[in-house]
Structures are given as structure tokens and as C-alpha cells.
Enzyme design. Structure first.
Site, PDB file in Angstrom:
ATOM      1  N   ASP A 186       8.565 -10.355  55.611  1.00  0.00           N
ATOM      2  CA  ASP A 186       8.991  -9.520  54.489  1.00  0.00           C
ATOM      3  C   ASP A 186       8.926 -10.282  53.162  1.00  0.00           C
ATOM      4  O   ASP A 186       8.800  -9.682  52.095  1.00  0.00           O
ATOM      5  CB  ASP A 186      10.424  -9.035  54.756  1.00  0.00           C
ATOM      6  CG  ASP A 186      11.003  -8.259  53.585  1.00  0.00           C
ATOM      7  OD1 ASP A 186      10.428  -7.211  53.256  1.00  0.00           O
ATOM      8  OD2 ASP A 186      11.996  -8.711  52.987  1.00  0.00           O
ATOM      9  N   LEU A 245      14.676  -4.169  48.641  1.00  0.00           N
ATOM     10  CA  LEU A 245      13.913  -3.570  47.529  1.00  0.00           C
ATOM     11  C   LEU A 245      12.614  -4.311  47.235  1.00  0.00           C
ATOM     12  O   LEU A 245      11.936  -4.011  46.261  1.00  0.00           O
ATOM     13  CB  LEU A 245      14.781  -3.550  46.265  1.00  0.00           C
ATOM     14  CG  LEU A 245      15.997  -2.610  46.347  1.00  0.00           C
ATOM     15  CD1 LEU A 245      16.916  -2.840  45.167  1.00  0.00           C
ATOM     16  CD2 LEU A 245      15.545  -1.161  46.374  1.00  0.00           C
ATOM     17  N   ARG A 246      12.298  -5.298  48.084  1.00  0.00           N
ATOM     18  CA  ARG A 246      11.064  -6.063  47.818  1.00  0.00           C
ATOM     19  C   ARG A 246       9.840  -5.156  47.820  1.00  0.00           C
ATOM     20  O   ARG A 246       8.933  -5.339  47.025  1.00  0.00           O
ATOM     21  CB  ARG A 246      10.879  -7.157  48.868  1.00  0.00           C
ATOM     22  CG  ARG A 246      11.588  -8.421  48.522  1.00  0.00           C
ATOM     23  CD  ARG A 246      11.053  -9.637  49.248  1.00  0.00           C
ATOM     24  NE  ARG A 246      12.001 -10.726  49.104  1.00  0.00           N
ATOM     25  CZ  ARG A 246      12.836 -11.110  50.041  1.00  0.00           C
ATOM     26  NH1 ARG A 246      12.831 -10.514  51.204  1.00  0.00           N
ATOM     27  NH2 ARG A 246      13.674 -12.098  49.833  1.00  0.00           N
ATOM     28  N   GLY A 247       9.804  -4.208  48.740  1.00  0.00           N
ATOM     29  CA  GLY A 247       8.656  -3.292  48.834  1.00  0.00           C
ATOM     30  C   GLY A 247       8.421  -2.544  47.539  1.00  0.00           C
ATOM     31  O   GLY A 247       7.294  -2.440  47.046  1.00  0.00           O
ATOM     32  N   VAL A 261       7.234  -5.138  44.707  1.00  0.00           N
ATOM     33  CA  VAL A 261       5.860  -5.630  44.893  1.00  0.00           C
ATOM     34  C   VAL A 261       4.837  -4.525  44.647  1.00  0.00           C
ATOM     35  O   VAL A 261       3.796  -4.754  44.015  1.00  0.00           O
ATOM     36  CB  VAL A 261       5.688  -6.237  46.312  1.00  0.00           C
ATOM     37  CG1 VAL A 261       4.231  -6.558  46.588  1.00  0.00           C
ATOM     38  CG2 VAL A 261       6.524  -7.498  46.456  1.00  0.00           C
TER      39      VAL A 261
END
Length: 357
Positions: A209, A290-292, A295
Site C-alpha cells: 500500500d 486515503l493514500r489511494g 496518489v
């Protein structure tokens, strides 16, 4: 009479040109977007053996324009940007001591599988620090990789703890070494590229992830394309310089396109409605954290800048969203990574577009 041998015109090792690489568009796009915006967080490239992973990454490093660095600085410090300066250089700037500036090729650092943490992060000579009262720091691979590319082949076989260290540095842009109460930090802003073969096992989901993007590459199946790749390789091996000259104009154009994209990136805008829809897709796919979302926003902007535009379109998002989300769907470590179908399906539903178009 003895013939005198002439020195070759190019002393640097000749690398296969990036623009000559056939196929593997997904991997090439992910790498280029990370060069435009290193804050995307690196690329994990998973694919069959012998599909040109290492060749492509070396070609990318060779393609990049030279950068301005402070001469004789082990951290490739930027002469103007404080975020990319070592403490020593920053001190020189504050004291208004003139800096000598040099130009150098972007560094590509290969991380060997057996590397120790000291080799990666650097070491502090405690004895020297105590006896002479100076912070004697021996820089590691992260120092060398600052403002460059750090490549880890077979990253899935690397010790989890080391992967964590690399990902932490890539995310924060700094590396901190602490020993016996002495602490030293230096900039470590690099594009992290990991590659591996799925047969040898996947990374744990929580490590996966942390990579910004995940590119899948497969062996080219079409016989004519395979023949073209084989012929190209033979031609390159026979006369590397002549082969590179053939692609020089394309290489120069792509290099200029990357420079223009980096300059244009701050002006790129992504509409509020599109940002909401990106988050809707992430929510529908049950992506943790919230990385998705972050990015996907960054990658869409980088692609827009790469194509010389300032407004992100639905098509830009469609082209990057699978790369940004497919590796974040796995909840069970034994599950395999989604090929992208689930992501595209959710994207089609939320954005109301036909994914086959």
C-alpha cells in the site's frame, strides 16, 4: 609501425534507449509520471522474468536531464532548494558562503538484496564523535540516491524491516540515523522503484500500500513483436553507439517533454467534482486509508502536465486509476492482486463511462 588506438568518444556506459523499448506501456507510463512528480510515491513493478524490467529502469535514469548539485556534496544537495539540502550546505547558505555548483547525471542506485541497514542508511562513527567531538557520518545508499532513482530488484525477497525504512524515507524525503544519542539526518528524496516476480511471493499488503503505483508486466505474446525485440537487442549489442544515435532525436524530445511537464505541474488543476468521484471510487472499492485518493489525484495531474495541458479530464483519471488502486484492494495476504478489472468497473459506474470504450 604500431597503430594507435583512439579512445571511444563516449566514456560512459551505453544504455539501451528508453524510447526504443517495445511494449510494456503500463510500466513506462508509471515510471515517467513518478519522474514528473516524485511525491506519487514510487512504482512496484511485478512481472515475468526476462521482460525488461531492469533494462527499462536503467534506460529511464539515462534519459533524465542533468541536475544542478553542490560540488563534492555526498547528498547531491540542491544549490537553491532548502528541502533538498544537507544541513552542512544549508549552514553555508545561511552564512552566505558561496557554493560551487556542478552538473551531474541523475543517479540510479541499485540496492543489493543482502544490504544491511547500515549500508542503506549510513553509519555514525561513535568513536570519532566522542574523541574529536564531530559528527562523523559515513553516508549510505539513501544519501547517494537523493534526487535520483533507487531501484530494488526482487523487492519481495528483501527483509520487511528494510522495505519499511526505504518506504519511510521515500515518503518523508528525509533519512534519520540515530546511534548512542547522536542523531544525523539528510535529504533522501528519490523515486523508489521495486520489481519482482509474483512466483516468488508478494509483499505484505501494508507494505504494498505504501508504493504509489503498481504496474503489471507480461511477456509479449505476439510473434512479430517478439521478433522485433530480439532484432533490436541484437542490433544494440552489435553496435550500441550507432543504435543509440538512431533514437537520439526521440530521446531528446522525451527529455524536453519531461522538463516541460515538471515546470507545468504546479499550474495543473483538477476539478472538485472529479476529486469527489475519485474518492467515491476508492470508497466503493473499500480502499483502506486515503493514500489511494491522494496518489490518483497526483498521477492524473502528472499525466495532464506530461501531455502539456492544465485541466485534468476523465480520460486522464481512467488511464492512471488502475495503476494507483489495484494493489490496495487486497485484504487477505493470500489473495492475488487484482488485474485491474474491479477498479475499471467501479470507475465506469461512478464516472458513468463505458470502460470498454
Amino acid at each position: 609501425m604500431t597503430a594507435t588506438l583512439q579512445a571511444p568518444p563516449k566514456t560512459r556506459r551505453v544504455v539501451f534507449p528508453f524510447t526504443a523499448i517495445v511494449g510494456q506501456e503500463e510500466m513506462k507510463l508509471a515510471l515517467l509520471l513518478n519522474v514528473i512528480d516524485p511525491k506519487i510515491g514510487g512504482v512496484m513493478i511485478m512481472g515475468d522474468r526476462g521482460t525488461g524490467k531492469s533494462t527499462t529502469i536503467r534506460a529511464l535514469a539515462d534519459l533524465l536531464p542533468e541536475i544542478e548539485v553542490v560540488a563534492n556534496d555526498p547528498f547531491n544537495s540542491h544549490p537553491c532548494d532548502p528541502d533538498l539540502m544537507s544541513d552542512q550546505v544549508r549552514q553555508q547558505v545561511e552564512e552566505q558562503i558561496p557554493l560551487s555548483i556542478a552538473h551531474k547525471k541523475v543517479t540510479m542506485v541499485d540496492l543489493p538484496l543482502g544490504a544491511t541497514e547500515d549500508r542503506v542508511c549510513g553509519t555514525i562513527d561513535i568513536e570519532k564523535a566522542l574523541s574529536e567531538g564531530v559528527k562523523a557520518f559515513e553516508p549510505g545508499l539513501l544519501a547517494k540516491a537523493n534526487r535520483g532513482i533507487l531501484y530494488v530488484d526482487e523487492v519481495n525477497l528483501l527483509d520487511d524491516h528494510l522495505v519499511d525504512v526505504l518506504l519511510d524515507s521515500a515518503a518523508s524525503g528525509w533519512n534519520t540515523v540515530e546511534r548512542e544519542g547522536i542523531s544525523i539526518r539528510h535529504p533522501a528524496r528519490f523515486v523508489l522503484v521495486g520489481s519482482g516476480n509474483p512466483e516468488e511471493g508478494e509483499l505484505r499488503p501494508q507494505l504494498l500500500d505504501r508504493f504509489g503505483m503498481h504496474a503489471e508486466i507480461h511477456t509479449v505474446k505476439e510473434p512479430p513483436l517478439r521478433v522485433k525485440i530480439v532484432e533490436q537487442r541484437a542490433e544494440f549489442d552489435q553496435d550500441p553507439l550507432k543504435f543509440c544515435e538512431k533514437y537520439q532525436a526521440e530521446q531528446d524530445n522525451l527529455q524536453q517533454q519531461l522538463v516541460n511537464a515538471q515546470n507545468l505541474l504546479p499550474q495543473v488543476n483538477i476539478d472538485y467534482d472529479l476529486r469527489v468521484k475519485i474518492s467515491e471510487v476508492c470508497s466503493e472499492l473499500d480502499v483502506d486509508g486515503l493514500r489511494g485518493d491522494i496518489v490518483t489525484n497526483r498521477a492524473a495531474k502528472a499525466l495532464t502536465a506530461f501531455e502539456g495541458r492544465t485541466e485534468v479530464t476523465v480520460d486522464d483519471i481512467k488511464r492512471v486509476i488502475t495503476l494507483c488502486l489495484r494493489h490496495r484492494l487486497r485484504k487477505d495476504p493470500l489473495e492475488s492482486i487484482d488485474s485491474g478489472y474491479k477498479v475499471q468497473k467501479a470507475f465506469g459506474r461512478v464516472f458513468g463511462v463505458d470502460i470498454d470504450a
